[in-house]
Design a protein around this motif. Structure first.
Motif, PDB file in Angstrom:
ATOM      1  N   THR A 279      -4.867   4.326   6.028  1.00  0.00           N
ATOM      2  CA  THR A 279      -4.223   3.012   6.062  1.00  0.00           C
ATOM      3  C   THR A 279      -3.248   2.852   4.901  1.00  0.00           C
ATOM      4  O   THR A 279      -2.144   2.308   5.071  1.00  0.00           O
ATOM      5  CB  THR A 279      -5.288   1.911   6.007  1.00  0.00           C
ATOM      6  OG1 THR A 279      -6.215   2.087   7.093  1.00  0.00           O
ATOM      7  CG2 THR A 279      -4.656   0.540   6.121  1.00  0.00           C
ATOM      8  N   ALA A 280      -3.629   3.335   3.726  1.00  0.00           N
ATOM      9  CA  ALA A 280      -2.758   3.198   2.553  1.00  0.00           C
ATOM     10  C   ALA A 280      -1.488   4.023   2.694  1.00  0.00           C
ATOM     11  O   ALA A 280      -0.403   3.574   2.318  1.00  0.00           O
ATOM     12  CB  ALA A 280      -3.530   3.612   1.299  1.00  0.00           C
ATOM     13  N   VAL A 281      -1.596   5.244   3.225  1.00  0.00           N
ATOM     14  CA  VAL A 281      -0.407   6.072   3.422  1.00  0.00           C
ATOM     15  C   VAL A 281       0.529   5.427   4.435  1.00  0.00           C
ATOM     16  O   VAL A 281       1.759   5.408   4.251  1.00  0.00           O
ATOM     17  CB  VAL A 281      -0.814   7.488   3.873  1.00  0.00           C
ATOM     18  CG1 VAL A 281       0.396   8.290   4.296  1.00  0.00           C
ATOM     19  CG2 VAL A 281      -1.553   8.207   2.752  1.00  0.00           C
ATOM     20  N   THR A 282      -0.018   4.902   5.509  1.00  0.00           N
ATOM     21  CA  THR A 282       0.803   4.251   6.522  1.00  0.00           C
ATOM     22  C   THR A 282       1.546   3.047   5.951  1.00  0.00           C
ATOM     23  O   THR A 282       2.711   2.799   6.296  1.00  0.00           O
ATOM     24  CB  THR A 282      -0.075   3.808   7.705  1.00  0.00           C
ATOM     25  OG1 THR A 282      -0.795   4.937   8.205  1.00  0.00           O
ATOM     26  CG2 THR A 282       0.768   3.210   8.812  1.00  0.00           C
ATOM     27  N   ALA A 283       0.881   2.305   5.048  1.00  0.00           N
ATOM     28  CA  ALA A 283       1.488   1.115   4.461  1.00  0.00           C
ATOM     29  C   ALA A 283       2.275   1.406   3.189  1.00  0.00           C
ATOM     30  O   ALA A 283       2.749   0.458   2.556  1.00  0.00           O
ATOM     31  CB  ALA A 283       0.401   0.090   4.165  1.00  0.00           C
ATOM     32  N   ARG A 284       2.384   2.681   2.806  1.00  0.00           N
ATOM     33  CA  ARG A 284       3.073   3.058   1.563  1.00  0.00           C
ATOM     34  C   ARG A 284       2.467   2.341   0.358  1.00  0.00           C
ATOM     35  O   ARG A 284       3.164   1.896  -0.551  1.00  0.00           O
ATOM     36  CB  ARG A 284       4.570   2.768   1.646  1.00  0.00           C
ATOM     37  CG  ARG A 284       5.327   3.706   2.571  1.00  0.00           C
ATOM     38  CD  ARG A 284       6.810   3.359   2.608  1.00  0.00           C
ATOM     39  NE  ARG A 284       7.408   3.407   1.282  1.00  0.00           N
ATOM     40  CZ  ARG A 284       7.904   4.500   0.723  1.00  0.00           C
ATOM     41  NH1 ARG A 284       7.870   5.643   1.363  1.00  0.00           N
ATOM     42  NH2 ARG A 284       8.449   4.449  -0.473  1.00  0.00           N
ATOM     43  N   ASP A 285       1.157   2.209   0.355  1.00  0.00           N
ATOM     44  CA  ASP A 285       0.444   1.538  -0.728  1.00  0.00           C
ATOM     45  C   ASP A 285       0.201   2.564  -1.837  1.00  0.00           C
ATOM     46  O   ASP A 285      -0.852   3.215  -1.891  1.00  0.00           O
ATOM     47  CB  ASP A 285      -0.872   0.968  -0.199  1.00  0.00           C
ATOM     48  CG  ASP A 285      -1.475  -0.058  -1.142  1.00  0.00           C
ATOM     49  OD1 ASP A 285      -1.200   0.020  -2.350  1.00  0.00           O
ATOM     50  OD2 ASP A 285      -2.220  -0.924  -0.661  1.00  0.00           O
ATOM     51  N   ILE A 286       1.171   2.723  -2.723  1.00  0.00           N
ATOM     52  CA  ILE A 286       1.152   3.796  -3.721  1.00  0.00           C
ATOM     53  C   ILE A 286      -0.073   3.731  -4.638  1.00  0.00           C
ATOM     54  O   ILE A 286      -0.760   4.741  -4.835  1.00  0.00           O
ATOM     55  CB  ILE A 286       2.462   3.791  -4.527  1.00  0.00           C
ATOM     56  CG1 ILE A 286       3.653   4.064  -3.599  1.00  0.00           C
ATOM     57  CG2 ILE A 286       2.417   4.843  -5.638  1.00  0.00           C
ATOM     58  CD1 ILE A 286       4.995   3.955  -4.275  1.00  0.00           C
ATOM     59  N   PRO A 287      -0.398   2.578  -5.238  1.00  0.00           N
ATOM     60  CA  PRO A 287      -1.582   2.565  -6.128  1.00  0.00           C
ATOM     61  C   PRO A 287      -2.867   2.935  -5.405  1.00  0.00           C
ATOM     62  O   PRO A 287      -3.707   3.649  -5.956  1.00  0.00           O
ATOM     63  CB  PRO A 287      -1.618   1.114  -6.630  1.00  0.00           C
ATOM     64  CG  PRO A 287      -0.221   0.616  -6.482  1.00  0.00           C
ATOM     65  CD  PRO A 287       0.315   1.280  -5.252  1.00  0.00           C
ATOM     66  N   LEU A 288      -3.035   2.474  -4.169  1.00  0.00           N
ATOM     67  CA  LEU A 288      -4.273   2.773  -3.441  1.00  0.00           C
ATOM     68  C   LEU A 288      -4.332   4.247  -3.047  1.00  0.00           C
ATOM     69  O   LEU A 288      -5.404   4.873  -3.117  1.00  0.00           O
ATOM     70  CB  LEU A 288      -4.363   1.888  -2.196  1.00  0.00           C
ATOM     71  CG  LEU A 288      -5.672   1.966  -1.400  1.00  0.00           C
ATOM     72  CD1 LEU A 288      -6.859   1.713  -2.298  1.00  0.00           C
ATOM     73  CD2 LEU A 288      -5.653   0.984  -0.240  1.00  0.00           C
ATOM     74  N   VAL A 289      -3.211   4.826  -2.662  1.00  0.00           N
ATOM     75  CA  VAL A 289      -3.187   6.252  -2.317  1.00  0.00           C
ATOM     76  C   VAL A 289      -3.553   7.095  -3.536  1.00  0.00           C
ATOM     77  O   VAL A 289      -4.403   8.001  -3.457  1.00  0.00           O
ATOM     78  CB  VAL A 289      -1.805   6.657  -1.772  1.00  0.00           C
ATOM     79  CG1 VAL A 289      -1.720   8.171  -1.608  1.00  0.00           C
ATOM     80  CG2 VAL A 289      -1.534   5.991  -0.437  1.00  0.00           C
ATOM     81  N   GLY A 291      -5.196   6.171  -6.190  1.00  0.00           N
ATOM     82  CA  GLY A 291      -6.582   5.922  -6.563  1.00  0.00           C
ATOM     83  C   GLY A 291      -7.564   6.699  -5.710  1.00  0.00           C
ATOM     84  O   GLY A 291      -8.504   7.317  -6.228  1.00  0.00           O
ATOM     85  N   VAL A 292      -7.357   6.701  -4.389  1.00  0.00           N
ATOM     86  CA  VAL A 292      -8.262   7.423  -3.494  1.00  0.00           C
ATOM     87  C   VAL A 292      -8.211   8.923  -3.782  1.00  0.00           C
ATOM     88  O   VAL A 292      -9.257   9.597  -3.886  1.00  0.00           O
ATOM     89  CB  VAL A 292      -7.904   7.144  -2.019  1.00  0.00           C
ATOM     90  CG1 VAL A 292      -8.704   8.055  -1.090  1.00  0.00           C
ATOM     91  CG2 VAL A 292      -8.166   5.689  -1.673  1.00  0.00           C
ATOM     92  N   VAL A 293      -7.006   9.462  -3.930  1.00  0.00           N
ATOM     93  CA  VAL A 293      -6.868  10.902  -4.149  1.00  0.00           C
ATOM     94  C   VAL A 293      -7.483  11.305  -5.487  1.00  0.00           C
ATOM     95  O   VAL A 293      -8.140  12.359  -5.594  1.00  0.00           O
ATOM     96  CB  VAL A 293      -5.391  11.308  -4.076  1.00  0.00           C
ATOM     97  CG1 VAL A 293      -5.212  12.772  -4.437  1.00  0.00           C
ATOM     98  CG2 VAL A 293      -4.828  11.065  -2.680  1.00  0.00           C
TER      99      VAL A 293
END
Length: 321
Positions: A279-289, A291-293
């Protein structure tokens, strides 16, 4: 002189090993954060639009400019990268663009579900691999051929195909398990089996070859000469040596399970890091991407150290070294 220096050398070697491990862990986390930061920027689209709700929000130019200034997106890319590294160095993972929530809070909510799914899948894969390796090496061409065939087929099956077949058979057809992951234990069965089957095929192949070598090793021949039964030779001596390569690969197996969790959690509508990352990659949510990685990378590093320690405990040769 030798007895006086020996106790000093052991702590020194442990401290050196710990220092090397820590430096390697920091390098891996930095590399992961760097690659993720620049990779997410290669996705077409404007991060400011993602913050305001995506392209469908029809945000004005003034609103986009205000958001870019607030989040530093109007700065050069190198400045944004250094600012992101500075925040990460202080433990600040930032705020999710799309969910308007602290990334640390989101990860704390999603991490336990994915860790439980990965741990159960790894345990089931180990049990299936041990059972298949033990059965296929009992003697005879038929068990060996069947075991090798099952291992190859299981390792080659994609997660999405396994998930669809399991849902059609055990949910739609038999009605034994729910098609989506529920809160109870029954909701974990199909996701766990989906993740465990390919990994069991890969681990089973490694264990079978190691078990065949161990059964012909000198220590197995010596145990037979002492009158020990074939079952005792397998359980007491051979299986421990056969499991050593698989133990060393458990860190890699964890990464394999996390990557598979992206597909499995999406298909079974199960909350977790995999679904959150997609979901974060699809929304280009850089901080969340990022953080998860980073959390996945840190967990991978920790598990790699633990598997290294387990290998040393199981193999006397590594302890002596």
């Amino acid at each position: 002189m030798t007895t006086d220096r020996a106790p000093v050398g052991v702590p020194f070697r442990f401290a050196r090993w710990l220092l090397v491990r820590s430096a390697g862990a920091l390098f891996v986390l930095w590399a992961v954060a760097t690659l993720t930061f620049f990779a997410i920027r290669l996705i077409p689209g404007d991060p400011a639009e993602a913050i305001l709700g995506g392209p469908g929000s029809q945000a004005s130019d003034e609103a986009l400019a205000a958001v870019r200034a607030e989040y530093g997106l109007d700065q050069p890319l190198a400045v944004q990268y250094l600012a992101a590294l500075g925040r990460l160095a202080t433990g600040d993972l930032g705020t999710s663009y799309s969910l308007r929530t602290s990334v640390s809070t989101l990860l704390a909510e999603q991490l336990p579900g994915t860790m439980l799914l990965a741990a159960l899948s790894l345990s089931v894969a180990w049990m299936l691999a041990l059972a298949l390796a033990t059965w296929s090496t009992r003697g005879g061409r038929v068990p060996a051929a069947v075991g090798a065939g099952l291992e190859v087929v299981a390792a080659a099956l994609p997660h999405f195909w396994i998930a669809i077949v399991l849902i059609l058979v055990f949910s739609t057809g038999l009605g034994w398990f729910p098609p989506i992951s529920t809160a109870g234990p029954a909701g974990l069965v199909l996701p766990v089996v989906t993740l465990a089957l390919p990994l069991a095929g890969f681990l089973g192949s490694i264990m079978r070859e190691s078990l065949l070598d161990a059964l012909e090793a000198p220590f197995a021949l010596s145990a037979r000469a002492r009158g020990e039964s074939e079952l005792g030779v397998r359980l007491v001596h051979a299986l421990r040596h056969a499991a050593l390569p698989a133990i060393g690969l458990s860190g890699w197996a964890f990464g394999f399970l996390i990557s598979g969790a992206v597909v499995v959690e999406t298909i079974f509508a199960r909350p977790g890091l995999g679904r959150t990352l997609l979901t974060a990659v699809t929304a280009r949510d850089i901080p969340l991407v990022i953080g998860v990685v980073l959390v996945v990378a840190a967990a991978y590093i920790v598990l790699t150290v633990l598997t290294d320690a387990a290998s040393r405990l199981a193999d006397p040769r590594l302890r002596a070294a």
